[in-house]
Design a protein around this motif. Structure first.
Motif, PDB file in Angstrom:
ATOM      1  N   MET A   1       0.847  -1.201   0.000  1.00  0.00           N
ATOM      2  CA  MET A   1       0.000   0.000   0.000  1.00  0.00           C
ATOM      3  C   MET A   1       0.883   1.252   0.000  1.00  0.00           C
ATOM      4  SD  MET A   1      -3.130  -1.099  -0.119  1.00  0.00           S
ATOM      5  CE  MET A   1      -4.650  -0.830   0.768  1.00  0.00           C
ATOM      6  N   ASP A   2       2.004   1.198   0.739  1.00  0.00           N
ATOM      7  CA  ASP A   2       2.941   2.326   0.754  1.00  0.00           C
ATOM      8  C   ASP A   2       3.517   2.579  -0.627  1.00  0.00           C
ATOM      9  OD1 ASP A   2       2.755   3.156   3.328  1.00  0.00           O
ATOM     10  OD2 ASP A   2       4.445   1.967   4.077  1.00  0.00           O
ATOM     11  N   VAL A   3       3.864   1.498  -1.310  1.00  0.00           N
ATOM     12  CA  VAL A   3       4.417   1.626  -2.663  1.00  0.00           C
ATOM     13  C   VAL A   3       3.382   2.300  -3.573  1.00  0.00           C
ATOM     14  CG1 VAL A   3       5.145   0.329  -4.713  1.00  0.00           C
ATOM     15  CG2 VAL A   3       6.012  -0.308  -2.457  1.00  0.00           C
ATOM     16  N   LEU A   4       2.120   1.869  -3.449  1.00  0.00           N
ATOM     17  CA  LEU A   4       1.067   2.448  -4.297  1.00  0.00           C
ATOM     18  C   LEU A   4       0.829   3.915  -3.949  1.00  0.00           C
ATOM     19  CD1 LEU A   4      -1.420  -0.544  -4.422  1.00  0.00           C
ATOM     20  CD2 LEU A   4       0.094   0.251  -6.243  1.00  0.00           C
ATOM     21  N   ARG A   5       0.982   4.247  -2.666  1.00  0.00           N
ATOM     22  CA  ARG A   5       0.829   5.644  -2.255  1.00  0.00           C
ATOM     23  C   ARG A   5       1.921   6.484  -2.932  1.00  0.00           C
ATOM     24  NH1 ARG A   5       0.788   4.792   3.007  1.00  0.00           N
ATOM     25  NH2 ARG A   5      -1.341   4.032   2.783  1.00  0.00           N
ATOM     26  N   GLU A   6       3.112   5.928  -3.012  1.00  0.00           N
ATOM     27  CA  GLU A   6       4.216   6.633  -3.668  1.00  0.00           C
ATOM     28  C   GLU A   6       3.948   6.763  -5.175  1.00  0.00           C
ATOM     29  OE1 GLU A   6       6.215   8.386  -2.247  1.00  0.00           O
ATOM     30  OE2 GLU A   6       7.510   8.928  -3.921  1.00  0.00           O
ATOM     31  N   VAL A   7       3.382   5.717  -5.752  1.00  0.00           N
ATOM     32  CA  VAL A   7       2.982   5.759  -7.162  1.00  0.00           C
ATOM     33  C   VAL A   7       2.015   6.933  -7.379  1.00  0.00           C
ATOM     34  CG1 VAL A   7       1.515   4.566  -8.848  1.00  0.00           C
ATOM     35  CG2 VAL A   7       3.388   3.337  -7.748  1.00  0.00           C
ATOM     36  N   GLY A   8       1.031   7.048  -6.491  1.00  0.00           N
ATOM     37  CA  GLY A   8       0.055   8.137  -6.573  1.00  0.00           C
ATOM     38  C   GLY A   8       0.709   9.486  -6.361  1.00  0.00           C
ATOM     39  N   ASN A   9       1.659   9.511  -5.433  1.00  0.00           N
ATOM     40  CA  ASN A   9       2.346  10.749  -5.076  1.00  0.00           C
ATOM     41  C   ASN A   9       3.131  11.308  -6.265  1.00  0.00           C
ATOM     42  OD1 ASN A   9       2.831  12.635  -3.140  1.00  0.00           O
ATOM     43  ND2 ASN A   9       4.490  11.507  -2.145  1.00  0.00           N
ATOM     44  N   ILE A  10       3.855  10.439  -6.915  1.00  0.00           N
ATOM     45  CA  ILE A  10       4.672  10.869  -8.048  1.00  0.00           C
ATOM     46  C   ILE A  10       3.778  11.320  -9.200  1.00  0.00           C
ATOM     47  CG2 ILE A  10       6.195   9.983  -9.867  1.00  0.00           C
ATOM     48  CD1 ILE A  10       7.601   8.394  -7.618  1.00  0.00           C
ATOM     49  N   GLY A  11       2.796  10.518  -9.522  1.00  0.00           N
ATOM     50  CA  GLY A  11       1.896  10.849 -10.632  1.00  0.00           C
ATOM     51  C   GLY A  11       1.163  12.149 -10.388  1.00  0.00           C
ATOM     52  N   SER A  12       0.543  12.263  -9.214  1.00  0.00           N
ATOM     53  CA  SER A  12      -0.268  13.455  -8.991  1.00  0.00           C
ATOM     54  C   SER A  12       0.598  14.671  -8.725  1.00  0.00           C
ATOM     55  CB  SER A  12      -1.290  13.228  -7.879  1.00  0.00           C
ATOM     56  OG  SER A  12      -0.726  12.513  -6.840  1.00  0.00           O
ATOM     57  N   GLY A  13       1.821  14.466  -8.236  1.00  0.00           N
ATOM     58  CA  GLY A  13       2.743  15.585  -8.080  1.00  0.00           C
ATOM     59  C   GLY A  13       3.003  16.271  -9.414  1.00  0.00           C
ATOM     60  N   HIS A  14       3.246  15.462 -10.428  1.00  0.00           N
ATOM     61  CA  HIS A  14       3.473  16.024 -11.759  1.00  0.00           C
ATOM     62  C   HIS A  14       2.198  16.665 -12.309  1.00  0.00           C
ATOM     63  CE1 HIS A  14       7.212  13.764 -11.579  1.00  0.00           C
ATOM     64  NE2 HIS A  14       7.621  14.501 -12.587  1.00  0.00           N
ATOM     65  N   ALA A  15       1.065  16.035 -12.048  1.00  0.00           N
ATOM     66  CA  ALA A  15      -0.205  16.596 -12.525  1.00  0.00           C
ATOM     67  C   ALA A  15      -0.486  17.928 -11.833  1.00  0.00           C
ATOM     68  CB  ALA A  15      -1.337  15.608 -12.277  1.00  0.00           C
ATOM     69  N   ALA A  16      -0.161  18.016 -10.543  1.00  0.00           N
ATOM     70  CA  ALA A  16      -0.391  19.263  -9.797  1.00  0.00           C
ATOM     71  C   ALA A  16       0.466  20.385 -10.366  1.00  0.00           C
ATOM     72  CB  ALA A  16      -0.075  19.061  -8.319  1.00  0.00           C
ATOM     73  N   THR A  17       1.709  20.056 -10.728  1.00  0.00           N
ATOM     74  CA  THR A  17       2.592  21.054 -11.340  1.00  0.00           C
ATOM     75  C   THR A  17       1.996  21.531 -12.661  1.00  0.00           C
ATOM     76  OG1 THR A  17       4.444  19.880 -10.368  1.00  0.00           O
ATOM     77  CG2 THR A  17       4.973  21.489 -12.061  1.00  0.00           C
ATOM     78  N   ALA A  18       1.485  20.585 -13.450  1.00  0.00           N
ATOM     79  CA  ALA A  18       0.876  20.953 -14.735  1.00  0.00           C
ATOM     80  C   ALA A  18      -0.338  21.850 -14.519  1.00  0.00           C
ATOM     81  CB  ALA A  18       0.477  19.690 -15.500  1.00  0.00           C
ATOM     82  N   LEU A  19      -1.140  21.520 -13.516  1.00  0.00           N
ATOM     83  CA  LEU A  19      -2.341  22.324 -13.226  1.00  0.00           C
ATOM     84  C   LEU A  19      -1.939  23.725 -12.777  1.00  0.00           C
ATOM     85  CD1 LEU A  19      -5.431  22.417 -12.939  1.00  0.00           C
ATOM     86  CD2 LEU A  19      -5.202  21.498 -10.636  1.00  0.00           C
ATOM     87  N   SER A  20      -0.899  23.771 -11.949  1.00  0.00           N
ATOM     88  CA  SER A  20      -0.417  25.047 -11.448  1.00  0.00           C
ATOM     89  C   SER A  20       0.075  25.932 -12.596  1.00  0.00           C
ATOM     90  CB  SER A  20       0.701  24.771 -10.440  1.00  0.00           C
ATOM     91  OG  SER A  20       1.333  25.957 -10.081  1.00  0.00           O
ATOM     92  N   THR A  21       0.791  25.336 -13.536  1.00  0.00           N
ATOM     93  CA  THR A  21       1.282  26.079 -14.704  1.00  0.00           C
ATOM     94  C   THR A  21       0.119  26.596 -15.534  1.00  0.00           C
ATOM     95  OG1 THR A  21       3.125  24.534 -14.739  1.00  0.00           O
ATOM     96  CG2 THR A  21       2.849  25.928 -16.683  1.00  0.00           C
ATOM     97  N   LEU A  22      -0.849  25.709 -15.717  1.00  0.00           N
ATOM     98  CA  LEU A  22      -2.022  26.027 -16.536  1.00  0.00           C
ATOM     99  C   LEU A  22      -2.820  27.179 -15.932  1.00  0.00           C
ATOM    100  CD1 LEU A  22      -3.048  24.465 -19.037  1.00  0.00           C
ATOM    101  CD2 LEU A  22      -4.630  23.292 -17.536  1.00  0.00           C
ATOM    102  N   MET A  23      -2.951  27.168 -14.605  1.00  0.00           N
ATOM    103  CA  MET A  23      -3.775  28.167 -13.942  1.00  0.00           C
ATOM    104  C   MET A  23      -2.967  29.385 -13.520  1.00  0.00           C
ATOM    105  SD  MET A  23      -6.269  25.878 -11.567  1.00  0.00           S
ATOM    106  CE  MET A  23      -7.323  27.256 -11.144  1.00  0.00           C
ATOM    107  N   ASP A  24      -1.646  29.264 -13.610  1.00  0.00           N
ATOM    108  CA  ASP A  24      -0.760  30.322 -13.156  1.00  0.00           C
ATOM    109  C   ASP A  24      -1.039  30.646 -11.688  1.00  0.00           C
ATOM    110  OD1 ASP A  24       1.266  32.109 -13.288  1.00  0.00           O
ATOM    111  OD2 ASP A  24       0.074  33.723 -14.179  1.00  0.00           O
ATOM    112  N   ARG A  25      -1.166  29.634 -10.907  1.00  0.00           N
ATOM    113  CA  ARG A  25      -1.486  29.752  -9.491  1.00  0.00           C
ATOM    114  C   ARG A  25      -0.864  28.610  -8.731  1.00  0.00           C
ATOM    115  NH1 ARG A  25      -7.655  31.523  -8.162  1.00  0.00           N
ATOM    116  NH2 ARG A  25      -7.442  33.402  -9.377  1.00  0.00           N
ATOM    117  N   GLN A  26      -0.700  28.818  -7.435  1.00  0.00           N
ATOM    118  CA  GLN A  26      -0.183  27.724  -6.635  1.00  0.00           C
ATOM    119  C   GLN A  26      -1.272  26.666  -6.428  1.00  0.00           C
ATOM    120  OE1 GLN A  26       1.601  28.872  -2.892  1.00  0.00           O
ATOM    121  NE2 GLN A  26       1.546  26.743  -2.200  1.00  0.00           N
TER     122      GLN A  26
END
Lengths: 164, 206
Positions: free
Chosen positions: B12-37
């Motif tokens: 479960m920890d490994v999968l949490r890390e999988v989610g963390n890495i994936g959504s971390g990159h998605a959050a950065t993309a969203l932040s760039t798109l919205m020009d907001r934190q």
């Protein structure tokens, strides 16, 4: 005030009700809600079916309410236990939508229509008439069956409320 | 349902890390798109009864905007990017072209824009996941729906449906400006995909 009993049917679940109680299941997408009704006894049953055929099951303990080909016989059995006559039963059906439209997509993308087809075949095999249906299209439905009247109320986001 | 008879907590920890890495990159993309934190909560990984999955987004009958992608490749699965209607509207409001709108209605162009945003975010989630695991993850054409959460999410549970009455969900909540959930990523790998991911990451499998 009249208290109306509301019996909730979950996903991959079935139940029966009588005496004016309501059977309700929410958020039917590709799942199909099948209801059976004995008008003489005012006895109603509802199944929230998720998949068309139990032969695809890989689960240890089969949840009969999940598959069209096992849920309908089980629902009939439960109703007959309470005295229903299979010759009096009438069916209604709602759901079986295709929530997402894709260009292409395999058979699993057609799960809604396949659920409906399979449920109809099962009803046919028991010679239970399908009185009304609201199936297909691309939107979700919440349904409520009144065991006092056999009326099935269908609610959707786009089209509001209708009765069949 | 027992999905991992051995080393469950570790997996479960490994999968949490999988989610963390994936959504971390998605959050950065969203932040760039919205020009907001854009902030992100720690992903939760849970094996949930089908019935409770929609509770994660406000209940079976809650109206949500959802972009769905099927993940194809050696470790297939389902991915949803889910927005509450208010958040979808705020997201659209970042683009001047959408300043004239009706509160509860989405035009075809607005839906198409939301679908494309979901596509960009899911794409960055999956490409980082692909880099991390070394597994090729190819998203299908995205599709959008505005409807009851229960009706939408049940679509992603079919693969688990043949196994039992629970599904494993990797859920990440995005927050913008410290408000309530603005967006949510649901990753639901097919049951067969877990061992492939674990093998790719060097986690011993039975």
């Amino acid at each position: 005030m009249i208290e109306v009993t509301l019996i909730k049917v979950g996903m991959a679940d079935l139940n029966i009700a009588s005496g004016g109680a309501l059977l309700k299941t929410t958020g039917l997408g590709s799942c199909v809600g099948v209801t059976l009704y004995d008008p003489q006894l005012k006895l109603a049953g509802m199944a929230h079916i998720m998949l068309p055929l139990s032969e695809i099951a890989r689960e240890g303990q089969l949840n009969v309410a999940k598959y069209a080909d096992t849920a309908i016989p089980e629902l009939i059995r439960r109703l007959r236990e309470k005295g229903a006559d299979i010759k009096r039963l009438v069916a209604k059906m709602a759901g079986g939508a295709q929530m997402f439209a894709f260009a292409g997509g395999g058979d699993s993308m057609r799960i809604g229509p396949r659920n409906v087809e399979s449920a109809k075949l099962m009803l046919d095999s028991f010679s239970i008439p399908l009185a009304a249906e609201d199936t297909g299209a691309n939107y979700g439905r919440t349904v409520e069956l009144d065991s006092g009247t056999g009326i099935l109320m269908i609610r959707s986001v786009q089209l509001g409320v209708k009765e069949i | 349902m027992i999905l991992f008879p051995k080393d469950e907590e570790f997996k479960m920890d490994v999968l949490r890390e999988v989610g963390n890495i994936g959504s971390g990159h998605a959050a950065t993309a969203l932040s760039t798109l919205m020009d907001r934190q854009v902030d992100m909560a720690v992903p939760t990984v849970s094996l949930l009864p089908f019935e409770s999955i929609a509770d994660r987004v406000g209940g079976s009958e809650a109206i949500v905007v959802a972009i769905f992608l099927r993940i194809e490749g050696p470790a297939p699965g389902n991915m949803f990017f889910i927005l509450r209607p208010g958040s979808a509207r705020r997201l659209l409001a970042r683009f001047p072209v959408f300043d004239d709108f009706e509160a509860d209605q989405y035009s075809e162009l607005e839906l198409s824009a939301l679908c494309e945003i979901g596509n960009i975010l899911a794409g960055s989630y999956l490409s980082s996941l692909g880099d991390f695991t070394g597994l090729y993850m190819s998203p299908s054409v995205p599709s959008i729906a505005v409807d009851m959460a229960g009706a939408i999410l049940s679509y992603g549970l079919m693969q688990f449906g043949t196994m039992g009455d629970d599904a494993l969900l990797i859920d990440t909540i995005f927050l913008e400006g410290g408000q309530e959930a603005d967006g949510q990523f649901f990753l639901i790998p097919d049951p067969e995909s877990f061992n492939k991911m674990f093998q790719a990451l060097g986690v011993p499998v039975e």
